[in-house]
Design a protein around this motif. Structure first.
Motif, PDB file in Angstrom:
ATOM      1  N   THR A 142      30.308  68.323  17.051  1.00  0.00           N
ATOM      2  CA  THR A 142      29.798  67.188  16.561  1.00  0.00           C
ATOM      3  C   THR A 142      30.423  66.632  15.158  1.00  0.00           C
ATOM      4  OG1 THR A 142      28.198  68.682  15.412  1.00  0.00           O
ATOM      5  CG2 THR A 142      27.648  67.723  17.687  1.00  0.00           C
ATOM      6  N   PRO A 143      30.201  65.494  14.690  1.00  0.00           N
ATOM      7  CA  PRO A 143      30.812  64.952  13.612  1.00  0.00           C
ATOM      8  C   PRO A 143      30.641  65.845  12.407  1.00  0.00           C
ATOM      9  CG  PRO A 143      30.058  63.019  14.974  1.00  0.00           C
ATOM     10  CD  PRO A 143      29.511  64.315  15.560  1.00  0.00           C
ATOM     11  N   ASP A 144      29.392  66.380  12.210  1.00  0.00           N
ATOM     12  CA  ASP A 144      29.171  67.220  11.082  1.00  0.00           C
ATOM     13  C   ASP A 144      29.754  68.734  11.403  1.00  0.00           C
ATOM     14  OD1 ASP A 144      27.311  67.500  13.440  1.00  0.00           O
ATOM     15  OD2 ASP A 144      26.037  68.688  12.050  1.00  0.00           O
ATOM     16  N   ARG A 145      30.085  69.026  12.655  1.00  0.00           N
ATOM     17  CA  ARG A 145      30.653  70.317  12.760  1.00  0.00           C
ATOM     18  C   ARG A 145      31.912  70.121  13.678  1.00  0.00           C
ATOM     19  NH1 ARG A 145      26.413  75.042  13.984  1.00  0.00           N
ATOM     20  NH2 ARG A 145      28.522  76.396  13.433  1.00  0.00           N
ATOM     21  N   PRO A 146      32.792  69.467  13.259  1.00  0.00           N
ATOM     22  CA  PRO A 146      33.991  69.231  14.044  1.00  0.00           C
ATOM     23  C   PRO A 146      34.908  70.588  14.387  1.00  0.00           C
ATOM     24  CG  PRO A 146      34.499  68.526  11.690  1.00  0.00           C
ATOM     25  CD  PRO A 146      33.026  68.827  11.800  1.00  0.00           C
ATOM     26  N   ASP A 147      35.334  70.623  15.552  1.00  0.00           N
ATOM     27  CA  ASP A 147      36.553  71.805  15.845  1.00  0.00           C
ATOM     28  C   ASP A 147      37.844  71.288  16.033  1.00  0.00           C
ATOM     29  OD1 ASP A 147      37.812  73.432  17.214  1.00  0.00           O
ATOM     30  OD2 ASP A 147      35.874  74.425  17.910  1.00  0.00           O
ATOM     31  N   TRP A 148      38.492  71.598  15.053  1.00  0.00           N
ATOM     32  CA  TRP A 148      39.976  71.148  14.940  1.00  0.00           C
ATOM     33  C   TRP A 148      40.681  71.346  16.479  1.00  0.00           C
ATOM     34  CZ3 TRP A 148      44.381  73.964  16.107  1.00  0.00           C
ATOM     35  CH2 TRP A 148      44.521  75.261  15.901  1.00  0.00           C
ATOM     36  N   LYS A 149      40.458  72.268  17.125  1.00  0.00           N
ATOM     37  CA  LYS A 149      41.354  72.684  18.659  1.00  0.00           C
ATOM     38  C   LYS A 149      40.646  71.663  19.469  1.00  0.00           C
ATOM     39  CE  LYS A 149      41.074  77.770  17.557  1.00  0.00           C
ATOM     40  NZ  LYS A 149      40.212  77.740  16.292  1.00  0.00           N
ATOM     41  N   ILE A 150      39.429  71.399  19.405  1.00  0.00           N
ATOM     42  CA  ILE A 150      39.121  70.297  20.381  1.00  0.00           C
ATOM     43  C   ILE A 150      39.517  68.868  19.916  1.00  0.00           C
ATOM     44  CG2 ILE A 150      36.950  68.943  21.306  1.00  0.00           C
ATOM     45  CD1 ILE A 150      35.167  71.641  21.027  1.00  0.00           C
ATOM     46  N   LEU A 151      39.486  68.490  18.619  1.00  0.00           N
ATOM     47  CA  LEU A 151      40.100  67.300  18.086  1.00  0.00           C
ATOM     48  C   LEU A 151      41.694  67.150  18.542  1.00  0.00           C
ATOM     49  CD1 LEU A 151      38.658  67.170  14.404  1.00  0.00           C
ATOM     50  CD2 LEU A 151      38.081  65.411  16.201  1.00  0.00           C
ATOM     51  N   ASN A 152      42.418  68.308  18.198  1.00  0.00           N
ATOM     52  CA  ASN A 152      43.685  68.079  18.707  1.00  0.00           C
ATOM     53  C   ASN A 152      44.068  67.999  20.232  1.00  0.00           C
ATOM     54  OD1 ASN A 152      46.483  68.685  18.358  1.00  0.00           O
ATOM     55  ND2 ASN A 152      46.471  70.692  18.284  1.00  0.00           N
ATOM     56  N   ALA A 153      42.984  68.727  21.093  1.00  0.00           N
ATOM     57  CA  ALA A 153      43.033  68.518  22.575  1.00  0.00           C
ATOM     58  C   ALA A 153      42.741  67.190  22.757  1.00  0.00           C
ATOM     59  CB  ALA A 153      42.206  69.536  23.231  1.00  0.00           C
ATOM     60  N   GLN A 154      41.673  66.601  22.170  1.00  0.00           N
ATOM     61  CA  GLN A 154      41.379  65.218  22.410  1.00  0.00           C
ATOM     62  C   GLN A 154      42.706  64.107  22.016  1.00  0.00           C
ATOM     63  OE1 GLN A 154      37.852  65.419  20.038  1.00  0.00           O
ATOM     64  NE2 GLN A 154      36.747  64.544  21.689  1.00  0.00           N
ATOM     65  N   GLY A 155      43.191  64.447  20.945  1.00  0.00           N
ATOM     66  CA  GLY A 155      44.468  63.649  20.890  1.00  0.00           C
ATOM     67  C   GLY A 155      45.528  63.677  21.659  1.00  0.00           C
ATOM     68  N   ALA A 156      45.818  65.231  22.294  1.00  0.00           N
ATOM     69  CA  ALA A 156      46.722  65.054  23.183  1.00  0.00           C
ATOM     70  C   ALA A 156      46.466  64.305  24.714  1.00  0.00           C
ATOM     71  CB  ALA A 156      47.062  66.576  23.493  1.00  0.00           C
ATOM     72  N   ILE A 157      45.309  64.385  24.801  1.00  0.00           N
ATOM     73  CA  ILE A 157      44.947  63.697  26.131  1.00  0.00           C
ATOM     74  C   ILE A 157      45.028  62.113  25.873  1.00  0.00           C
ATOM     75  CG2 ILE A 157      42.937  63.152  27.566  1.00  0.00           C
ATOM     76  CD1 ILE A 157      42.051  66.306  26.869  1.00  0.00           C
ATOM     77  N   LEU A 158      44.600  61.785  24.696  1.00  0.00           N
ATOM     78  CA  LEU A 158      44.720  60.211  24.188  1.00  0.00           C
ATOM     79  C   LEU A 158      46.267  59.844  24.445  1.00  0.00           C
ATOM     80  CD1 LEU A 158      41.949  59.998  21.718  1.00  0.00           C
ATOM     81  CD2 LEU A 158      42.052  58.607  23.922  1.00  0.00           C
ATOM     82  N   ASP A 159      47.205  60.692  24.100  1.00  0.00           N
ATOM     83  CA  ASP A 159      48.315  60.364  24.288  1.00  0.00           C
ATOM     84  C   ASP A 159      48.850  60.216  25.691  1.00  0.00           C
ATOM     85  OD1 ASP A 159      49.714  59.872  21.836  1.00  0.00           O
ATOM     86  OD2 ASP A 159      49.536  61.964  21.169  1.00  0.00           O
ATOM     87  N   GLN A 160      48.306  61.048  26.533  1.00  0.00           N
ATOM     88  CA  GLN A 160      48.622  60.923  27.900  1.00  0.00           C
ATOM     89  C   GLN A 160      48.118  59.717  28.386  1.00  0.00           C
ATOM     90  OE1 GLN A 160      50.136  63.050  30.333  1.00  0.00           O
ATOM     91  NE2 GLN A 160      51.224  63.463  28.375  1.00  0.00           N
ATOM     92  N   LEU A 161      46.865  59.310  28.050  1.00  0.00           N
ATOM     93  CA  LEU A 161      46.416  57.975  28.473  1.00  0.00           C
ATOM     94  C   LEU A 161      46.931  56.936  27.966  1.00  0.00           C
ATOM     95  CD1 LEU A 161      42.754  59.170  28.558  1.00  0.00           C
ATOM     96  CD2 LEU A 161      44.394  58.793  30.614  1.00  0.00           C
ATOM     97  N   GLY A 162      47.991  57.033  26.983  1.00  0.00           N
ATOM     98  CA  GLY A 162      48.727  55.750  26.397  1.00  0.00           C
ATOM     99  C   GLY A 162      47.968  54.938  25.570  1.00  0.00           C
TER     100      GLY A 162
END
Length: 240
Positions: A142-162
């Motif tokens: 959640t935004p009030d308890r962000p997890d950097w590992k998940i944020l990083n994984a989300q970023g990598a996936i978004l890169d894959q999606l262009g």
């Protein structure tokens, strides 16, 4: 090197980074939110020396966990600790389809367990279901308890999606939570490279490689970008 070859090479590296990064997180998270808690020491291979455990020892560790939690899961598929432990072990062993099935069921039976959702999201990314992975990972913190590992994984996936700009936003948010973390900087560096900014990519990857926690993948990414910037074939494996 032709521009199309450069972009193709970078996309290949990013695709590998998504899989490798998600796999590397199989046993990294603690599971204090999972009922019947599995300690982090149980999910992380250890060594009596300062050296990293050998590949054979790591594989034996995960096979042992897969057997242990597989038996518990067979007895009670609704137990969140059993489902999580079994799914994580299967992912670490490369049994992606089975891991996905186990973690999908575990997430359905325990929808409030964010750690299970995180593991399920990574399992979806393992098999290339990136849109589904993003949807699940978005519910894993959640935004009030962000997890950097998940944020990083989300970023990598978004890169894959262009979607590099969205990906960069996730990396920046992750860095705020874990400043200097080399895995975040490495992905951010690849993001800059995919956007055509090789100078910024190299600068960011040098920061990542300078960390004492950087692994060979980080250094290999730096070597790739350095070779691309120099206009040479990307054959280098390491960089200082």
């Amino acid at each position: 090197m032709a521009e199309t070859e450069t972009l193709a090479g970078l996309r290949f590296v990013c695709r590998a980074a998504v899989v490798a990064f998600c796999a590397a997180l199989s046993g990294c998270m603690t599971d204090k939110t999972v009922t019947g808690s599995i300690s982090s020491s149980q999910l992380t291979p250890t060594s009596a020396s300062r050296d990293a455990p050998s590949p054979d020892r790591v594989q034996a560790h995960w096979r042992s966990l897969a057997e242990r939690y597989g038996e518990a899961y067979a007895k009670n598929p609704s137990d969140p600790a059993a489902g999580y432990g079994y799914g994580v072990a299967l992912r670490a062993l490369g049994q992606r389809a089975q891991a996905l099935a186990v973690l999908e069921q575990a997430s359905m039976k325990n929808p409030g367990q964010k750690q299970i959702l995180a593991a399920y999201g990574r399992a979806l990314a393992d098999v290339g279901r990136y849109d589904d992975a993003l949807a699940v990972l978005g519910r894993a913190h959640t935004p009030d308890r962000p997890d950097w590992k998940i944020l990083n994984a989300q970023g990598a996936i978004l890169d894959q999606l262009g979607r590099p700009e969205e990906a960069r936003g996730h990396y920046m948010a992750a860095i705020k939570v874990a400043p200097g973390e080399p895995s975040i900087l490495s992905n951010l560096g690849l993001n800059y490279a995919l956007s055509g900014d090789l100078a910024k990519a190299q600068e960011t990857l040098r920061q990542a490689a300078a960390s004492p926690n950087a692994d060979d993948k980080v250094r290999a990414n730096l070597a790739l970008v350095m070779s691309l910037q120099a206009g040479k074939p990307a054959t280098a494996k390491k960089a200082g």
